[in-house]
Structure formats: C-alpha cells, structure tokens
Scaffold this motif. Structure first.
Motif, PDB file in Angstrom:
ATOM      1  N   THR A  56       0.834  -1.209   0.000  1.00  0.00           N
ATOM      2  CA  THR A  56       0.000   0.000   0.000  1.00  0.00           C
ATOM      3  C   THR A  56       0.863   1.251   0.000  1.00  0.00           C
ATOM      4  N   MET A  57       1.950   1.213   0.748  1.00  0.00           N
ATOM      5  CA  MET A  57       2.851   2.360   0.830  1.00  0.00           C
ATOM      6  C   MET A  57       3.515   2.641  -0.520  1.00  0.00           C
ATOM      7  N   LEU A  58       3.879   1.586  -1.255  1.00  0.00           N
ATOM      8  CA  LEU A  58       4.604   1.763  -2.509  1.00  0.00           C
ATOM      9  C   LEU A  58       3.690   1.953  -3.709  1.00  0.00           C
ATOM     10  N   THR A  59       2.488   1.363  -3.666  1.00  0.00           N
ATOM     11  CA  THR A  59       1.633   1.367  -4.858  1.00  0.00           C
ATOM     12  C   THR A  59       0.271   2.001  -4.638  1.00  0.00           C
ATOM     13  N   GLY A  60      -0.172   2.097  -3.406  1.00  0.00           N
ATOM     14  CA  GLY A  60      -1.515   2.592  -3.138  1.00  0.00           C
ATOM     15  C   GLY A  60      -2.581   1.530  -3.208  1.00  0.00           C
ATOM     16  N   GLU A  61      -2.228   0.318  -3.623  1.00  0.00           N
ATOM     17  CA  GLU A  61      -3.199  -0.767  -3.694  1.00  0.00           C
ATOM     18  C   GLU A  61      -3.448  -1.331  -2.296  1.00  0.00           C
ATOM     19  N   THR A  62      -4.694  -1.740  -2.063  1.00  0.00           N
ATOM     20  CA  THR A  62      -5.053  -2.386  -0.810  1.00  0.00           C
ATOM     21  C   THR A  62      -5.709  -3.724  -1.118  1.00  0.00           C
ATOM     22  N   SER A  63      -6.025  -4.447  -0.066  1.00  0.00           N
ATOM     23  CA  SER A  63      -6.677  -5.741  -0.266  1.00  0.00           C
ATOM     24  C   SER A  63      -8.079  -5.583  -0.839  1.00  0.00           C
ATOM     25  N   LYS A  64      -8.643  -4.379  -0.791  1.00  0.00           N
ATOM     26  CA  LYS A  64      -9.957  -4.152  -1.376  1.00  0.00           C
ATOM     27  C   LYS A  64      -9.888  -3.774  -2.849  1.00  0.00           C
ATOM     28  N   THR A  65      -8.761  -3.239  -3.282  1.00  0.00           N
ATOM     29  CA  THR A  65      -8.631  -2.853  -4.690  1.00  0.00           C
ATOM     30  C   THR A  65      -7.901  -3.899  -5.516  1.00  0.00           C
ATOM     31  N   LEU A  66      -7.134  -4.754  -4.860  1.00  0.00           N
ATOM     32  CA  LEU A  66      -6.390  -5.786  -5.579  1.00  0.00           C
ATOM     33  C   LEU A  66      -6.433  -7.064  -4.753  1.00  0.00           C
ATOM     34  N   ASN A  67      -7.301  -7.957  -5.165  1.00  0.00           N
ATOM     35  CA  ASN A  67      -7.444  -9.212  -4.435  1.00  0.00           C
ATOM     36  C   ASN A  67      -7.920 -10.290  -5.389  1.00  0.00           C
ATOM     37  N   THR A 107      -8.274  -6.833 -20.237  1.00  0.00           N
ATOM     38  CA  THR A 107      -9.021  -7.015 -18.989  1.00  0.00           C
ATOM     39  C   THR A 107      -8.687  -8.375 -18.411  1.00  0.00           C
ATOM     40  N   CYS A 108      -8.307  -8.402 -17.140  1.00  0.00           N
ATOM     41  CA  CYS A 108      -7.873  -9.641 -16.499  1.00  0.00           C
ATOM     42  C   CYS A 108      -8.595  -9.804 -15.170  1.00  0.00           C
ATOM     43  N   ILE A 109      -8.523 -11.003 -14.674  1.00  0.00           N
ATOM     44  CA  ILE A 109      -9.036 -11.309 -13.351  1.00  0.00           C
ATOM     45  C   ILE A 109      -7.902 -11.884 -12.515  1.00  0.00           C
ATOM     46  N   VAL A 110      -7.784 -11.434 -11.284  1.00  0.00           N
ATOM     47  CA  VAL A 110      -6.697 -11.867 -10.406  1.00  0.00           C
ATOM     48  C   VAL A 110      -7.012 -13.272  -9.892  1.00  0.00           C
ATOM     49  N   ILE A 111      -6.069 -14.194 -10.067  1.00  0.00           N
ATOM     50  CA  ILE A 111      -6.281 -15.563  -9.596  1.00  0.00           C
ATOM     51  C   ILE A 111      -5.339 -15.929  -8.455  1.00  0.00           C
ATOM     52  N   ASN A 150       4.371 -10.683  -6.962  1.00  0.00           N
ATOM     53  CA  ASN A 150       3.853 -11.037  -8.275  1.00  0.00           C
ATOM     54  C   ASN A 150       2.370 -11.331  -8.170  1.00  0.00           C
ATOM     55  N   VAL A 151       1.667 -10.984  -9.239  1.00  0.00           N
ATOM     56  CA  VAL A 151       0.229 -11.219  -9.328  1.00  0.00           C
ATOM     57  C   VAL A 151      -0.029 -12.113 -10.526  1.00  0.00           C
ATOM     58  N   LEU A 152      -0.688 -13.220 -10.297  1.00  0.00           N
ATOM     59  CA  LEU A 152      -1.064 -14.135 -11.376  1.00  0.00           C
ATOM     60  C   LEU A 152      -2.476 -13.801 -11.829  1.00  0.00           C
ATOM     61  N   MET A 153      -2.659 -13.715 -13.157  1.00  0.00           N
ATOM     62  CA  MET A 153      -3.940 -13.283 -13.703  1.00  0.00           C
ATOM     63  C   MET A 153      -4.399 -14.225 -14.803  1.00  0.00           C
ATOM     64  N   SER A 154      -5.636 -14.034 -15.183  1.00  0.00           N
ATOM     65  CA  SER A 154      -6.230 -14.787 -16.284  1.00  0.00           C
ATOM     66  C   SER A 154      -7.121 -13.849 -17.071  1.00  0.00           C
ATOM     67  N   CYS A 155      -7.107 -14.049 -18.391  1.00  0.00           N
ATOM     68  CA  CYS A 155      -8.012 -13.273 -19.239  1.00  0.00           C
ATOM     69  C   CYS A 155      -8.835 -14.193 -20.135  1.00  0.00           C
TER      70      CYS A 155
END
Length: 1544
Positions: free
Chosen positions: A1118-1129, A1181-1185, A1197-1202
C-alpha cells in the motif's frame, strides 16, 4: 525626578555634556549609550566591556524608576521636554563628520562614537505586549541620557534680539567649546602638515577672533551702530520676547501631539493570525503565567491551531461528591455491570471504586494534577489494597478510564456552570415555584434537562422575564447610557397568542395541571387527582365563544385551541422530556429509505448499499460501528432519508401510562367526554412535542456516541504506532539515543530522472552526511557506495520510495551489503574486491516522512536538501524515534490515516484530542531529557507533552534555561532558579530527566551543596518520594543513619546503583510490610510506588515500550503502490497493460505499477501462442487468480487470467457490499422492479419517431415543463410508458395544471415509427388519427373548460379560497345560499362545485367532470354551463327533501367532503392505474359515480326515475321551495322535469 536633577547638578560640568562634542556624540547614538571621554578606542574588544561597566555604574548611580520620575514637578517637566526637543534639533545641525571626530580623538585622547541612524522604539509602560528582555534597561539608560541634557539646557540664555548679529547662531558656550576645533583645510595649507607650534599659533588666533565676535554681540556700537539707532531698532522690533506666549503655545501643541501619538505595538505590525500562531495573544500570556497545567487552561487540544482559553469555573470540594456519583455511573457500561449490578463480579468493590473516582476528580479538578501524574505517582489511590491480605491488590481504574474520568469531569463542570446560570435566571424572575424547586432542580443531571428547564421557565414566566429585564430607577437618577441592542425576532407562536386569549381559561378546566400529570406519571399512580366538571366539554366550551358572530368560533375549535395550550405546556415539561429521551435511548429504531436520486445512484457496489434499505435497526446495535455516520453522510448528499422511531408497542405503552396519569376515574358521561378530550391532548403531546424532541436528541446522541467510539478506535491504532521503542540492532551505550541509520530512496524509481539518495543520521539523531548516486551498477558508483558504508558504518539501512521500483532498489542494496553482487557461491566470492556488511535492510511506514519532506519544518532545517533527501531524513528519524516524529508533526498529525474507512468521519478536533492524549501518555512514560531538549530543537518537540507543560509553558521554560546557561544540574533548580512554578513542578518533575554522570568515581558532595547532582533526578521517582528511595537504598545496603550523616542525602542511592549485587539486595526488601507501616503511620498508600522505586534503582528510566514493529506485506505494498486488499485481491477484475510477451506467458503492468503474469493456458481457452493473441502496449481485462508475496527477496507477483470463461461471471460476488441484518428486502425488490420498468420505458420511448408537429420524445416532467409557457389548451403527444401500443397526450388545463390522457393504438406499428389506424381513448371516444384526436377531443374539452371558467360562478384560486368566499358571503347575507365552481387541482380535467346552503351548514363539494361532448355532475349530463347549474339545483333540492324526510344529516356525509370514495375524498372516477402509467380519466361507458359505491351506503335501486338521477331515499310528491338566494333554474327539457317553476 528631583533626585535625578540634583545628581546631575552635582556632577562635574565637563562630564555633564557642556562640551558639545561629547554631548552630541551621546545623543546622536540614538539609543542613550553613554560614552566616557577618558576611554580610548584603541582596542575594540575592551570598548564593549567599558561601555557595559559605565552603563552599570550609571544605572546604579543616578537612574531612577519611572514611578519616581512621575512624582516630579509637572510644571517643570513640560518646558524641559520642549527645551530638549530644541536642543536635539540644534545638535542635529551640528553633526560632525568622520574626519572631525578623528581629529578630536587625536587631540583630546577621548573616544567619540559615530552617529548611528537608529530609530528609537517607543516604550509604553502600560502596553499589554511583553517587552523584550533588555527593554527596561535600555529605557532607563535612554531616559537618563536625555535628562542629562536638561542641566545644560536650563543654563541657556533666553532668545534676545541683541543676538541677531550672531551670524553662526550659536551660544557662548558653543563658541568656547569649539575653540579647539581646527578645520583640516586650515591645518594643511598647501598640502604641508603644520607642526605643533604652528598649530598652537593658529588655535590662539582663532580664540582671539571668537573673543572679538563675542564682544561685538554684547556691544553693538563696536559693530558700527550708535545708541540712538539701537533704540529705534528696539522700539520697532522690540526685545524679541513679545511673542513668547505664541511660541510657548506652539510648543504645548507640539508636546500634546507627541503625547497623543499612538504607541507602536506588535499588534499594529503583525496579522492577528500570525500573532496567534506565535502564541503572543493576551490569552497566551495568561496561560504562560498561571500556575495551572496548560492543557487544563485550554478549551480544546493544544495541538489545535484554534485552541482557546477555557473560561470555566473551578470545582470546589463541595462539588466533588456529586461529581463522583455522576461520573462513576458513566465511565463505561462494562464498569456499571461489574460493580453496580447484583451479579457483578466486583460488586463488593463498588465503594472503593467510588472512592477512587473521587480521589481522581479531586486530584484533577482541585489539586490540578494531570492524568499522567496520577497514573505514575498516585496509582495506589486508584487501586484496592487490603492491608489484611497483602497479596490482594485490585486495580480499580486503568489509564484509559482515567482519561474518561477527566473528560466526564469537564462535562460535569460545564453542567454545573449551566445549572448556576439557570438558578440565576430563576432568581431574577422573583417568583416562587415549588414544582421547579422541589422536583426539577434536584433532578438536573444533564445539559439537556438544563436547556429544557430554561425553555420551560421562559414559557411559564415570559411576562415576568420581561419585567425583570426592566431596571428600577428613581425619577432623579441619571439617565443610563443607552446601549444599542440588536433587534430580536418578533415571532409570536400560536401558543402565546392563544394563551393570552380567553381560551386559556378553558384550558384550565381539564381538572389537573400539566406538572401534576407528570408527577402522576413518575409516581406510577395518582398523586394528584382530576377535578371533573359536570358539563359536557362541547357545551362548556360554548360559553367561551365570542358574542360577535363575525368572530365567533365553534366549540370544537375552542376545545382544539385549549388542547393545544395544555399539550404545549405538558410537552415542554423538563421531566417528561427526560422520560421520552430515556425511552428513545433504550428503544429507538433507525429506518433508511433511498431518495429518488439514491435509488439509482446507490448500486450494489456502492459503500452505502449496506444500509440502503435499513429497516427498524436498534440504535444500541449501531453505537459500535461507523454505520450511522455513513447514514448521516448519505443523507447530507440527498441519497437517503433517515427515520428514527420507537416501536408501536413502546409508544402505545407510554401513551397509556400518560393517559392514565391524566384521566379521571369517574364513570359519568361528562367525565367520559372530558377523558376523550384528554386522550386527544395526550396524542398531540406525543406526536407534536415529545416524539420530535426525542428524534432530534437521538440523532445527536447517537452521532456523539459513534464519533467517540471511532475516535477511541483511531487512538488505539495510533498508540500501536507511537508506543514502540526505536529500532535497535545492538545495545545502546551511555549517551546514545538510538542506532545510526542510513536512509536510501530512489524517489519514483525512474532510472533516467531519479538518482539514489543516501542520508546518514548518527546515534544522536543528527544528519551527518548525504549524497547522491546515479545507480548501483557502474563500478564507480558502487565504489562510492561502499566507501560511504565503510566510512559511516550505519547500524541499519531503511529503504523507501514512491513506486514499486523501490523493491528493486532494496534488492540491489541487499546485494551490495552481502558483497560480490549477491553471489553466495564460495568459489566465486572474492572478499578482497567487494567487502560485505552486516547491516539489516528494512522498510518502515513512510507517511510521516512524506508529510515532513514538504513541510516548513524541513525547509527550515535542511533548506539545501532535495525533497527526496528530506524524505530520507524523515525515514531515518522515524526509525530512531517514532514518538519524536509524531510529536514534531503537531496539528498535521490528523492528516495521517490510521483507519482508512472511518477516520474521515470523526471531527478533526476530536482526533487531535485523542492523539494528544496518546502523545502525553507515551512521552511521560519515556521521559524527556531537559538538557537535551534545550540544546536540540528537534528533540524539543517532546517537551510540550510533558505532564503540566504545553506549547507555551515549554517555550518559556526553554528560554529561561537557555538564559541561565542552558544546562541544569539537578531538579531543585526548577524551583530555586524560578524556572517552574510550584504546581507545574509537581506535575512535571517526575518526567523531566536530568541525566547524571554514572561514573562511581566522580566524587562525593557536601550535604548542603545545592549544585550537587542527584542520581534520583535521572529516575522516574518523584521528588516527593526521594526520601522513600533513600530509605530503601539505606536498608538494602544495611546502613545506619550515622553512617550517612555527613554525606549528601542521595550518596547512598549512588552507592546502591553502583553496587553489583543491587538486584539481590533490593529484591530481599519486604515492600509489603514497608507499605503497611507507611499506611499505619501516615495513611500513605505507597505499595505500587515502592515497586516503581525499586525498578528505578535497578535500571533508571528502563524501556517500557514494545519493540519496533515493522510493517506487514500489505502495508508495504500500500505504501509503494496505493493498492489495498480491497482494490487488488483474488477474484477482482482489473485492467492491465501488456509490456512483455514471451512464448510461455506475457507480463502485464497495472496502473499502480505492479507487474503481473498471465501464462498461455490462462490467456485463451485453447492455449494459443501469446504472440498471436496480444500485442505489446495493448490494454487487456484480467481477473486476479493469485497474489504472491516474497518481500524477503523483494518480489511481489500477481497471477492473472483473461480467459473469457473466467471473466464471464465477473467480480460482482467479490465486490458486493455485505447487506445489513435488518435489510428490507421487500422494498428493495419493489424499487428494482420500478427501475426495470423505467429502463424498459426509456428503451421503448427512444424507438418512437412520429412525424407530427405535436409529437416529442418527452417524459411527464419534460412535457409539463414544455407546456408551462404555452397557452391553455395546447397539447403534447409523447411516448407512453405502457408500451409500444400506447401514446400519452398531455394538454394544459390551466397554469401548473396538466391532464395526461392514455391513448391506445389498436393496430400499432411494431417498429413504432408510425401511428396505428385507430386511436382509442375509451369505449366512447376513438379517433382515426392524431389531428382528429386533438381537434375533437382535446380542443373540445378545452373549450368546455374555458366556458365554465368564464361563468360568473367560477372563482379562481384553490378550493379552500372558494370555501372562504362562500362563508364570508353568507356571513354578510345570512338569509341566502351560495355556490361556485373552481378547478380541481388534484384531478386535472375536473371541476369542484362547492355550495353553502345556510350560515349554519358546512360547505359541501361535488365533482364536475368535463368530456368533449358534455359536463357530468355525478351521472347527470349537462351540455352547457346553464344546464350544469340546473342539474345542480335539482339534485340539491332532492337532497334537501331526503334530509327532511329522514330527519338526520344530509346523505353521503354532508358536513365533511361528500364521501363518494372512502376516506372523505371528492367522489369521481376511481383510478386503478398502476404507478408510473398515464391515467385515463374516461374509464368506460359507466358514469364515475357508479364505478364504486360509497362505503356504508346501499347502492341505488335499479328502477328508472323521471328525474334523471337516482337518490337513495324517498322522494316527496312535490319539490320544496327553493332557497331565495339561489337563482331559479331554467325550464328543464321535456320529459325530464314535469312541472314548471316560477321564473324571476
């Protein structure tokens, strides 16, 4: 002044300034500096010392005080000051040049100061602004230097005309004093320097010339003027003294102007905001000087920029008992259950709890000790210690509850102040009210009751209040000064108007007073009984009717007003309002309904969706969450409406209790009738007074409760960040405050723009070095980095930045620390090339550093550093002391979010208050080194949070210590040197450290040595407990008093602290017995204090905080990117940019900079080659898996699927807001259906394209807005919400009145582009096209509307206005009847026919419907307006006949509105249309009256009648005589009316 003048005259004339050179030199300095002629100016270093010595001598010798100065002769003062001004002006003309002064110094051997163009500051003795430190001394010197000039000025000769020949305009003494002056031009003739003999000869010649001139001035004949000529000159011009009076007057005016000139103050120079910021206001001065802790003097937090002086009244010892009981009941719900319920686990300790609360209140509000002092030094008094069982010790109050008691005590103090004001107001009324004195006043326990009692007194004794405001004066008293008052609003309520009328007498006949009803309610039985009247209420009310028939009111109206008076007085009762507040506090429910805007705006992902359809949720379930504040925020945005209510059973129960307290127990008919009236009063009291007051109070009460809860929640999270020790990698040495830190930042991490910034902060918290490195790849840069590490050897490295690239920087730094670029292979590791460093690399929360880098404080401290370097300084300081960093933020501390969801809902002042409490607690736990605080401005930020101090007192304390050398040796100096007042010293001394030299060989000190250091001054032990500490040390060392008699009292403490076996010796002491002996001897409770003393003797100021907490993985992201568990999960759908394509996978980047990967199997369903599917730079457009943290190696790292199958279901389930348990599902479904219909209607409406000038794609509101400026009868054709086979026709009936007609297309075009072949309005009206519909239907109705509106019986305005007209007409013409028409505003296209048969009847209203072919009065058809009037008259005659036969009221509820429909509404066509559909006023061939029979009346018989309208009663054989006021009807058509009526 007389002594000063005598002293001046007694001195040597040469020293008094007779020499003009010396005199002008002193005065020209401009600041009153005294310069002695015997002092040389060879050594500039000695000059200052001599000046100071001379100034001291002058001050001691002849400087007098200003008070003595004022005792002098005022008549002598004014002329002397005028002479001084002239003398000063004269000296300004004689200013010597630099060369002249050098010549004088050479010849006289004296020192002459050069003229300084300084402006003297005006000093006013009564100025409220504090003077500078040296202003009094300088003022004394200035005054003495000016007074010295008075002596020589008094000896001056008065002006004389004989001195007109004095060409140089100087006095005798000036010429003599200038005898030694030789001009340079004369000294150096021809460029040759004269020797001493020639110079002396020149001086002698000059003296002779001056003597000759002097004689010429005395004897004019020498100048060539004889005596006769001189006498003529004297006769013509006088002797020069004739106009002395004018000159004296001018001097007086000049002197007065100078005296009246306003004094210059800093308020005249600085802005008020700047004065407040620098704490220089009068209130600030008062706070600084009062011997009261600063925070106790402020109305708000000291962190607040708007903190003001509290003007409260101090509690007395008599108030403490009541305060203790009031506060104890409100500490917490948990405390009440544990101590004051029969089943509470600590019920046996309720007495000690009350005593503990009493002690705390006495310490805070009478003794004026702050909470940290009580918690640290008086904890034994808020704990239960049983002397019979020494092992039992129960802590009654904790630290949070002490702060709660402090706040509740302030509330109780405010309550007492308001109560005293109420008592004062009551006494000024000069009345005796037993109910107020015996019942209300003893039960005042809240400010709400005070406000209610004030309002009740104002209502009850309003006339007395106005009389009390008038001042009593005798006729010969002087007229008081007129005070201009603001004009108060002159609103008079209906209650006040009615109370002054005769109706108030009727209100007194309810048989009981309002306050007696309340007493019956509180007692649950009849303390006061009702006195019943023998008359029926209506009959009794008739006697209060006005005899004037024009002003007469019905008995029912009089009773209604009487009920209003009684209900108002009962509803204002303070005790009854207190009862309803208690009911609302226990049973209130909250219901939320969305507005029309909120229905569409608050969707399933909106944060307000949780309570969008909240239904009857108890307020008790809302006090521990932020939901209610979110509800209020939504209401402020006009998204929802909030309803607060109590359950029907609770309301009915209260209504029954109140009615029982009010009703009579008699069973007579009159008593029952009066009880019915009382029941109406109770309903009015509850609905119009108590329930609205309860709702208003509940909103504020619940808001306050929730805000306090959220503030405590934020405070707890803030304490977790503050109450931690510095980050340590080793044990600190003596004199070190923290580990050295290397802060590293890459900024935003752009390699082309941002360099790597390094900042090193040493163990003392000082920045020692900073540098920039372009990268950590080039060998030169790496060598520079290694050289930096080798030279500085930091204990810890902290990395920070503003992007995800900071992880890469952290990885590079760790590789450099490990050496060999991170290669751990021993075969390839070359320690000689790249050394390794055992330095931990960490991340810390950087919110404080982000604020610091852009703050004014950073600019002042490190103006030369870049913002990134300042950011690094903030990071390093946070690692060394989080407490110090937060304390240095000041008011900006509220900008840091400790709770992302709820903190913004809490008012800033409340946040600052709770944050200040945390800082005060932690600062006093740690202690403050006073000597370091004086020397280090950064560390100085902790000083205001010391117990007893504050920003103002800390500021003046630092200045005083700095003025006395800047260092303290012991705590005694706080008092002996006047640094702190007594009470502030007692509060603060235990938390101010005076660090001592811990070397045991430092030597011993004499017992009476006041400057001897005391080892106890470097402990948490309070000075009042020093003797206990010395006693414990003596007992631990097994010494006697004789052994330490000749030593310093704390020498034994030094011995025990340096003893290697001190822990064993101190542990062996029996502190329980020691505590018991102290209690038995002096009733001192010191058990906990003894434990503290032992711990401090073992390890002074030992660390009591938790270890430094490093941020969690999500905190770092959150400090480095601004993302939280509510915006990126996992499960959320996001957008990403493709920036790298490989064979097996692609790499994407989110908007926040986080990189993710999509393998080929998750790219498409078939697993195709990524190169064929996507392109570089494409947004997908992707979905976080999956999310993988591995920050130990700086990887995230974030694994995604489209794949379409993964995206098909969306992320609604993951983003869906959880519904509240009290969700109204039925209302939700209803609104969803309505939205769906609207959406379908919008879709259908957009497809209609009809080529007609009157067709528009409008909705209802748009059509009405369009027709607003059109003429009556204009029409708009628009799409219908009923579907593609319907049209809506809107036409303007009148201003702001429009009729909407639903038209059905029988053969509708499926495409909606054309109009069907037949347009059906109803069964009787169908048309072939739109033009025929407009002409034959709409315009035909418009013509009939115009015709009826043009009739003489039509009245413009509302139906109520027509009623008033009819009543006024019959009041003026009692023997007549009257009727009239008006538009029915509730049913466009209809008229209302209102008539009044006689003055005693009620106005009746019948409906008139307009159709294209006729008017319809019920089912009677009238082709024109005259026929409509005839039909009305006929029907009215039949109705009158029915009334005469039945002997009762007119049918259909005459006297109210004609009830052709249930509920008393005007009869007519009953609409069965659905919501949102266009109404059809023509529902079929049946007449509107026959559509639905009125309730309670049988349907008319089916047989035919010749009268054209069926009545439900028998018909007379002959019609009765028509009332004289009605016009005779026209002859009816044949077959309808068989008889002929006489015509007039």
């Amino acid at each position: 002044m007389a002594s000063l003048v005598a002293e001046v005259h007694s001195r040597d004339p040469l020293d008094e300034g007779d020499d003009p050179m010396q005199g002008s030199g002193q005065e020209e300095e401009g600041e009153g500096d005294v310069v002695m002629p015997d002092v040389t100016d060879d050594d500039s270093s000695e000059e200052g010392e001599d000046d100071e010595e001379e100034a001291r001598r002058i001050r001691e010798g002849f400087i007098v005080d200003e008070d003595e100065d004022e005792d002098g002769d005022e008549e002598e003062e004014a002329p002397r000051k005028r002479r001084k001004r002239r003398k000063r002006h004269h000296r300004e003309e004689e200013t010597l040049e630099e060369d002249d002064l050098e010549l004088l110094e050479e010849n006289t051997g004296g020192a002459f100061k050069r003229k300084s163009r300084l402006v003297r500051l005006r000093h006013h003795r009564d100025s409220e602004s504090p003077p500078a430190a040296s202003s009094s001394k300088r003022a004394a010197i200035i005054e003495s230097s000016e007074d010295d000039l008075d002596n020589e000025e008094e000896m001056r000769e008065v002006p004389d005309i004989r001195k007109i020949w004095d060409d140089d305009r100087r006095g005798d003494e000036d010429d003599e004093d200038m005898s030694d002056f030789i001009d340079d031009s004369e000294e150096d003739e021809g460029g040759v320097t004269l020797n001493e003999e020639a110079r002396e000869a020149r001086r002698q010649e000059k003296r002779q010339e001056q003597l000759r001139r002097k004689r010429a001035r005395v004897r004019p004949e020498i100048a060539g003027i004889d005596a006769n000529a001189w006498d003529e000159i004297h006769d013509v011009f006088g002797d020069g003294h004739e106009y002395d009076w004018a000159l004296a007057a001018d001097d007086e005016v000049e002197y007065e102007e100078e005296q009246l000139k306003p004094e210059m103050k800093y308020q005249d120079v600085f802005e008020p905001s700047e004065i407040r910021k620098r704490m220089l206001t009068d209130d600030d001065d008062l706070i600084r000087h009062q011997d009261i802790p600063e925070r106790m003097q402020l109305a708000t937090s000291s962190l607040s920029q708007s903190s003001t002086l509290s003007l409260h009244t101090q509690l007395t010892e008599d108030d403490i008992g009541g305060a203790a009981m009031w506060v104890t009941q409100r500490i917490s719900h948990k405390k009440t259950e544990e101590y004051f319920t029969p089943t509470g686990i600590n019920q046996h300790l309720k007495g000690p709890l009350v005593m503990a609360v009493t002690f705390a209140l006495r310490q805070i509000f009478i003794e004026e000790y702050e909470v940290p002092y009580i918690w640290a030094h008086k904890r034994d008094y808020i704990s239960h210690f049983d002397v019979t069982d020494i092992s039992s010790r129960h802590e009654l109050l904790d630290l949070e509850e002490l702060w709660r008691i402090n706040r509740l005590g302030e509330q109780y103090r405010n309550l007492l102040e308001r109560k005293r004001l109420l008592i004062g107001s009551y006494e000024r009324l000069q009345v005796k009210d037993e109910y107020y004195e015996d019942e209300i006043l003893p039960k005042i326990e809240s400010v709400e009751i005070v406000a209610d009692a004030t309002e009740w007194l104002s209502m009850r004794y309003k006339d007395r209040k106005q009389d009390a405001a008038m001042e009593f004066r005798f006729h010969d008293d002087e007229e008081p000064e007129a005070i201009k008052k603001r004009k108060m609003p002159s609103r008079i309520s209906a209650y006040e108007v009615t109370k002054k009328s005769i109706v108030s007498k009727l209100a007194e006949k309810f048989g009981i007073q309002p306050h007696q009803v309340v007493l019956n309610l509180l007692a649950s039985h009849h303390v006061h009984f009702v006195d019943d009247l023998d008359f029926n209420p209506v009959a009794y009310a008739e006697q209060f009717s006005d005899p004037d028939p024009t002003k007469a009111q019905t008995p029912e109206e009089l009773l209604r007003k009487a009920r209003m008076i009684f209900a108002t007085e009962l509803g204002k009762d303070p005790l009854l309002r207190s009862q309803i507040r208690g009911i609302f506090r226990d049973s209130a429910r909250v219901t939320v309904e969305p507005t029309e805007r909120g229905i569409s705006k608050i969707d399933e992902n909106h944060p307000y969706f949780n309570f969008k359809y909240l239904l009857q949720k108890p307020i008790k379930d809302m006090a521990d969450s932020a939901q209610f504040l979110h509800i209020l925020a939504a209401e402020l945005q006009h998204l929802v409406t909030v309803t607060i209510s109590i359950p029907p059973d609770v309301k009915s129960n209260f209504e029954r209790r109140l009615l029982d307290a009010f009703s009579s127990d008699n069973f007579s008919e009159s008593a029952k009738a009066w009880n019915a009236e009382r029941s109406l009063v109770v309903q009015e009291v509850i609905d119009q007074h108590l329930v609205p007051a309860g709702i208003k109070w509940t909103r504020e009460f619940l808001r306050e409760e929730v805000e306090d809860f959220l503030a405590r929640k934020c405070s707890e999270k803030f304490r977790e960040r503050v109450d931690i020790a510095p980050y340590l990698t080793r044990e600190l040495k003596y004199g070190e405050f923290a580990c050295s830190v290397l802060a590293i930042s890459w900024g935003k991490g752009d390699p082309h723009k941002d360099a790597i910034t390094l900042v090193y902060v040493d163990e003392a918290g000082r920045m020692r070095e900073h540098t920039k490195i372009d990268n950590l790849h080039d060998p030169d840069n790496k060598d520079e980095f290694i050289d930096f590490l080798t030279r500085r050897k930091p204990d810890v490295a902290v990395v920070g930045g503003f992007s995800i690239a900071t992880l890469k920087l952290s990885h590079l730094v760790k590789e450099m620390f490990r050496g060999s670029s991170g290669n751990t292979d021993e075969a390839n590791w070359n320690p000689s090339n790249e050394p390794s460093f055992d330095i931990p690399t960490i991340f810390v929360n950087d919110d404080v550093a982000r604020i610091y880098q852009h703050s004014k404080r950073a600019a002042d401290e490190f103006s030369a550093l870049s913002p990134t370097a300042k950011y690094c300084v903030g990071l390093a300081r946070y690692v060394q002391s989080p407490l110090n960093e937060f304390a240095a933020l000041g008011p900006d501390i509220s900008a840091i979010s400790f709770d992302e969801e709820t903190q913004q809902l809490v008012p800033r002042e409340k946040l600052l208050t709770v944050f200040e409490q945390v800082l005060v607690d932690v600062t006093n736990t740690v202690g403050v080194d006073i000597n370091r605080a004086v020397a280090d401005t950064y560390y100085q930020h902790l000083l205001p949070f010391v117990c007893g101090l504050g920003p103002r007192k800390a500021q003046v304390l630092v200045k005083k210590i700095a003025a006395q050398g800047g260092t303290l040796v012991n705590r005694d100096q706080f008092i002996k040197a006047g640094l702190l007042t007594t009470k502030i010293f007692l509060n603060a001394s235990g938390f101010l450290r005076v660090i001592q030299d811990r070397d045991p060989k430092s030597g011993k000190y004499r017992p009476d040595d006041e400057n001897a250091p005391d080892p106890l001054d470097d402990t948490r032990i309070h000075p009042e407990d020093y003797e206990l500490a010395r006693k414990m040390a003596t007992d631990a060392l097994e010494l006697d008093e004789e052994d330490i008699h000749d030593e310093h009292p704390s020498q034994v403490v030094t011995a025990i602290m340096s003893d290697k076996d001190r822990e064993k010796k101190l542990t062996e002491l029996n502190l329980d017995e020691f505590a018991i002996s102290l209690y038995e001897a002096n009733h001192d409770q010191k058990r906990h204090t003894l434990n503290v003393i032992r711990e401090e003797l073992l390890k002074p100021f030992a660390e009591q905080r938790a270890r430094f907490k490093l941020p969690l993985d999500w905190d770092i992201m959150t400090m480095l990117t601004g993302e939280t568990s509510k915006t990126l999960n996992i499960g959320l759908i996001v957008s990403a940019l493709v920036f790298r394509i490989q064979k097996e996978a692609i790499t994407v980047r989110l908007d926040s900079g986080i990189e993710g990967s999509i393998t080929a199997e998750f790219l498409t369903e078939t697993g195709e080659n990524p190169h064929k599917v996507v392109k570089k730079g494409q947004t997908i457009t992707c979905i976080v898996i999956d999310i993988r943290f591995n920050l130990e190696v700086d990887e995230f790292n974030v694994l995604m699927s489209c794949r379409p199958s993964d995206l098909a279901e969306g992320d609604r389930v993951f983003r869906h807001v959880q519904l509240d348990d009290m969700w109204d599902d039925a209302r939700h479904k209803k609104d969803q259906d309505m939205l769906a219909r609207k959406k379908r209607a919008e879709t259908d409406r957009t497809r209609r394209v009809i080529k007609h000038p009157n067709f528009h794609n409008f909705n209802t509101a748009q059509a009405e807005a369009y027709l607003e400026k059109q003429q009556r009868g204009d029409v708009v054709i628009r799409p219908s919400s009923k579907g593609i086979d319907h049209l809506a026709v809107t036409w303007k009936v009148d201003d702001k009145l429009y009729q909407h007609i639903d038209v059905t297309e029988l053969n509708a075009d499926p495409t909606g582009q054309t109009v069907g072949g037949q347009l059906l309005v109803d069964a009787k009206h169908s048309y072939s096209d739109l033009d025929e519909l407009i002409v034959n239907h709409v315009q035909a109705m418009a013509r009939r509307v115009e015709e009826l509106m043009a009739h003489e019986k039509y009245k413009h305005g509302s139906e109520d206005e027509l009623h008033l007209f009819l009543k006024n007409f019959l009041a003026a013409n009692p023997a007549k009847s009257m009727y009239g028409f008006t538009l029915n505003r509730k049913r466009p296209g209809h008229f209302s026919l209102c008539f009044l048969a006689n003055k005693n009847a009620n106005v009746q209203t019948w409906p008139v419907r307009v159709t294209p072919e006729a008017y319809y009065l019920f089912d009677a058809v009238a082709v024109g307006v005259p026929e409509l009037c005839d039909a009305f008259k006929v029907r009215h005659l039949h109705e009158s006949q029915n009334l005469a036969v039945a002997g009762g009221k007119t049918p259909y509820g005459a006297g109210l509105r004609t009830p052709a429909r249930p509920g008393g509404a005007t009869p007519g066509h009953v609409s069965v249309r659905q919501m949102g559909r266009t109404p059809n006023p023509y529902g079929g061939s049946q007449t509107p009256f026959m559509a639905q029979a009125p309730t309670g009346f049988p349907p008319p018989p089916p047989q035919a009648h010749p009268y054209g309208f069926q009545t439900p009663s028998h018909r007379p054989p002959f019609p009765p005589t028509m009332p004289p006021s009605m016009n005779p009807p026209r002859p009816p058509p044949p077959g309808v009316w068989q008889q002929q009526w006489p015509l007039r």
